[in-house]
Design an enzyme around this catalytic site. Structure first.
Site, PDB file in Angstrom:
ATOM      1  N   ASP A 279      -7.628 -14.305  -2.166  1.00 11.65           N
ATOM      2  CA  ASP A 279      -9.019 -14.116  -2.575  1.00 11.65           C
ATOM      3  C   ASP A 279      -9.709 -15.476  -2.441  1.00 11.65           C
ATOM      4  OD1 ASP A 279     -11.418 -13.168  -3.483  1.00 11.65           O
ATOM      5  OD2 ASP A 279     -10.600 -12.167  -5.256  1.00 11.65           O
TER       6      ASP A 279
HETATM    7  C1  BGC Z   1     -13.974 -11.421  -4.534  1.00 13.99           C
HETATM    8  C2  BGC Z   1     -13.383 -10.639  -3.389  1.00 13.99           C
HETATM    9  C3  BGC Z   1     -14.237 -10.798  -2.159  1.00 13.99           C
HETATM   10  C4  BGC Z   1     -14.368 -12.273  -1.846  1.00 13.99           C
HETATM   11  C5  BGC Z   1     -15.187 -12.571  -0.607  1.00 13.99           C
HETATM   12  C6  BGC Z   1     -14.300 -12.840  -4.158  1.00 13.99           C
HETATM   13  O1  BGC Z   1     -15.095 -13.427  -5.131  1.00 13.99           O
HETATM   14  O2  BGC Z   1     -13.101 -11.396  -5.639  1.00 13.99           O
HETATM   15  O3  BGC Z   1     -13.283  -9.288  -3.746  1.00 13.99           O
HETATM   16  O4  BGC Z   1     -13.704 -10.082  -1.094  1.00 13.99           O
HETATM   17  O5  BGC Z   1     -14.978 -12.926  -2.932  1.00 13.99           O
HETATM   18  O6  BGC Z   1     -16.529 -12.404  -0.823  1.00 13.99           O
END
Ligand code: BGC
Length: 741
Positions: A279
């Site tokens: 993530d």
């Molecule tokens: C989130 C993810 C997301 C990623 C990219 C993170 O803050 O937890 O679900 O895919 O950002 O935007």
């Protein structure tokens, strides 16, 4: 050409093959495995490292400059989630990554791309319809592809252990089978466009409070029988080519450097051949993360350091990470691109002018229509044709419907934020889609339909007096990074509903919420519809259900508690927020695998509305329930009949339970389900199979699933608390491997 010769192709030859369409089709006779092996063999060390390091792809000023030296990746797509450069000479495309599960999102930007949004993930789960999930996935994947993206960060499915979780709307509910089947089909739909879908956030990312630091404790057995089982089902159905590890720690180790989750469970036990991406900001080390199974660091510059750039090169050079492991990391990334078809059917940049907007509006509308759950109805719905005056109150119903906030936010034509509503920063803007339930109702009735904004309960109550029916729209906005403070509707809306219901008993409440809420006014109103975040055609969907053009068929994918005291953690762990360096803990062994209805069953608690609950404008009956052993599991036969006067769909829920104690986490489990459309008077006989893992317990020492020999109860139910028939089946003792075979 022999297979061996193919594998020994030089890098130069490989690049020629990739560029020639004729040769490309010859080459695709090879398996993704063979192609990925050949590609990695042809890569320089720098190219391998390039495959495992991703960039955030936005011009946001907070990312540029500073100590992290973030530079917007030159070929990245504006205001999107991420970018990984390709290797042109080997025919390997760049990875253009977009959020998320309800459609093509845009990072906060003054010029977002405008796309179709599905209802929330929880809503799609409320359809209990795998076909709707597939159709929705196929639609958003198509918009991703036509927007130039070949990786969609969708497939969110942490089970609802915490009803206040601000991201429950992105997930698929509390049951491993339902969540796994729905999310698996969504992923399958996305990948049918020859792009990569992720499955996330792996794993146990069940609350947002302290999400970067919280350490979740759960034992292997309970984990495998709950969230991991959901991920396992989704993986088997959808075959996601990528998995995103979560922010939180699990049993002491960050999810993205968790050998148990990544190397053991996902890659070894389930046989996952794709890549694990972190993530955004969830990578915390080089050596530990690479050796624990993380394959790609995402979204630089979110992390404290570029762990998988020069530091990884150094770690390989000095032997802390083996060359074989780096090769494996790069191979997994390119394998995903070959396996999904992202190499052979590449994205062609921005083709969004060719998107079938009308067709997609219909897909999201159908999904929403199937997801609306009728929770109470004393006869106010469908709206009477004789009604002369209808008063609609609140929820910006004159404009549209609410959506959930955070990185998954899809922007759509006409969408807007109202002044002073929601935070100025992330996870805002609090966004409404321009699909007005009020206009939808007005278009379908001869009644005089008037609107009151609901801001002043007294004025709203006055407006409600004397109407034939009153419809109050109540909203609860939730978003990434923040949990709801409690389960109450915000902004005094309970008082609004009570005031209106006091003025006019014929009050219908339509809820647009991220998940479960309390309803202190329930006894005072005549009807309640849970509409979730219903997507860009949600207003039409709501209007069609209220007026009876569509017969509601959604069922709750999550228990609505009567109070927070009934839940395993009445007070959120790690609340109030601590400094980033502190490690709050949460003990998931409290409930273990007994999540949601299983917890309520086990504790003998009566929820406000149970899992699986939902009414219809018609009535349905089941008959002839029988069950037999089938392979290592069971087969269930049951006839469902529409006994009412209106066509509609019913959800057959099959629950299973051992006749005598078999060491289950809870008295019963959902074993199978099906959604069936039936005309008035029509009946159908269904044959459903129960996966043996749902009759088994997991044994951590031997890594097997054990079905205890003996009698099992097989039950049909209108919900987890309303069992309509029971049959008994004898199952011989079974031992299944870790994959349930
Ligand atoms: C989130 C993810 C997301 C990623 C990219 C993170 O803050 O937890 O679900 O895919 O950002 O935007």
């Amino acid at each position: 050409m022999t297979q061996t010769k193919r594998l020994l192709l030089s890098a130069a030859a490989l690049s020629m093959i990739a560029l020639s369409p004729l040769a490309a089709s010859a080459q695709s006779a090879q398996s993704p495995d063979e192609r990925a092996d050949a590609a990695v063999k042809a890569m320089t060390q720098a190219e391998k490292l390039q495959m495992v390091f991703g960039y955030f792809s936005t011009n946001a000023t907070w990312m540029s400059g500073g100590t992290k030296n973030f530079i917007f990746p030159k070929d990245g797509l504006a205001d999107s989630a991420g970018y990984v450069p390709g290797i042109a000479r080997l025919g390997i495309p760049a990875q253009w990554e977009t959020d998320a599960g309800v459609g093509v999102a845009t990072q906060r930007s003054p010029t977002p791309r405008l796309r179709t949004a599905l209802p929330s993930g929880l809503a799609t789960s409320a359809t209990w319809n795998p076909e709707s999930a597939f159709a929705g996935g196929a639609m958003i994947g198509n918009e991703a592809k036509l927007s130039g993206f070949n990786v969609q960060l969708a497939g969110g499915m942490d089970l609802v252990r915490e009803p206040r979780n601000g991201r429950n709307f992105e997930y698929s509910g509390e049951d491993p089978l339902l969540a796994g089947v729905i999310t698996g089909n969504e992923i399958k739909g996305i990948q049918s466009n020859h792009i990569v879908s992720t499955m996330k956030h792996y794993a146990f990312n069940a609350q947002e409070t302290n999400r970067f630091t919280i350490d979740v404790k759960i034992n292997d057995k309970a984990a495998r029988e709950s969230d991991l089982l959901a991920f396992q089902f989704a993986y088997e159905i959808g075959k996601p080519a990528s998995v995103m590890c979560a922010y939180n720690r699990v049993n002491g180790a960050y999810s993205c450097e968790n050998d148990w989750l990544l190397n053991q469970v996902l890659k070894t036990d389930w046989g996952f051949k794709g890549y694990v991406m972190s993530d955004w900001g969830a990578t915390h080390s080089t050596v530990a993360a690479a050796n624990a199974g993380l394959d790609q660091e995402s979204g630089w510059a979110f992390d404290k350091s570029p762990y998988f750039a020069a530091a990884l090169n150094e770690a390989v050079n000095n032997g802390h990470v083996s060359q074989a492991r780096l090769d494996d990391m790069a191979k997994r990334v390119v394998w995903a691109l070959y396996a999904t078809g992202a190499v052979d059917d590449p994205v062609k940049g921005d083709q969004s002018a060719t998107i079938d907007w009308a067709g997609h509006a219909k897909t999201t509308q159908t999904d929403s229509e199937e997801s609306l759950v009728l929770l109470k109805n004393t006869g106010l719905l469908p709206l009477a044709r004789t009604a002369k005056k209808i008063v609609v109150i609140g929820g910006h119903a004159d404009f549209g419907v609410l959506s959930g906030g955070g990185s998954s936010q899809v922007y759509a034509v006409g969408a807007k934020r109202f002044d002073n509503e929601g935070p100025d920063g992330f996870p805002g803007p609090l966004t409404y889609y321009a699909s007005s339930p009020l206009k939808g109702i007005q278009a379908r009735t001869k009644a005089n339909v008037v609107y009151n904004d609901g801001k002043d309960p007294k004025a709203a109550a006055k407006a409600a007096q004397g109407a034939d029916v009153v419809i109050v729209f109540a909203t609860q906005w939730t978003g990434e990074s923040i949990d709801a403070p409690d389960l109450s509707l915000p902004d005094n809306q309970d008082a609004l509903i009570n005031a209106v219901a006091k003025a006019n008993k014929k009050t219908v409440v339509v809820l647009e919420t991220g998940g479960p809420v309390l309803m202190p006014w329930l006894a005072n109103v005549g009807a309640v519809v849970e509409a979730w975040y219903p997507g860009t055609s949600g207003g039409e969907a709501i209007a069609r259900v209220l007026t009876g053009e569509v017969n509601p068929s959604g069922r709750l994918p999550v228990t609505f508690p009567a109070s927070l005291d009934q839940t395993p953690r009445p007070k959120l762990d790690g609340d109030p927020k601590l400094d980033d360096d502190a490690h709050p803990h949460s003990d998931y062994d409290i409930e273990g695998a007994a999540i949601g209805y299983k917890w309520f069953d086990k504790k003998g608690l009566k929820p406000l509305f149970p899992f699986g609950y939902g009414l219809s404008y018609s009535t349905f009956a089941t008959s002839g329930l029988s069950a037999s052993a089938d392979g290592k599991g069971a087969r269930v036969s049951v006839t469902v009949k529409n006994t009412g006067k209106t066509a509609g769909s019913t959800v057959t829920q099959v629950y299973v339970a051992p006749a005598s104690d078999a060491g289950w986490e809870a008295p019963k489990r959902l074993g199978a389900f099906a959604k069936t459309a039936l005309n008035a008077g029509e009946s159908k006989t269904l044959s459903l199979s129960v996966d043996p893992r749902l009759l088994a317990t997991y044994d951590s020492a031997s890594k097997t699933w054990t079905v205890k020999g003996g009698d099992y109860k097989v039950m049909t139910g209108n919900s987890a608390t309303d069992i309509t028939a029971t049959a008994t089946v004898h199952i011989d003792p079974q031992t299944l491997n870790v994959q349930g075979k």
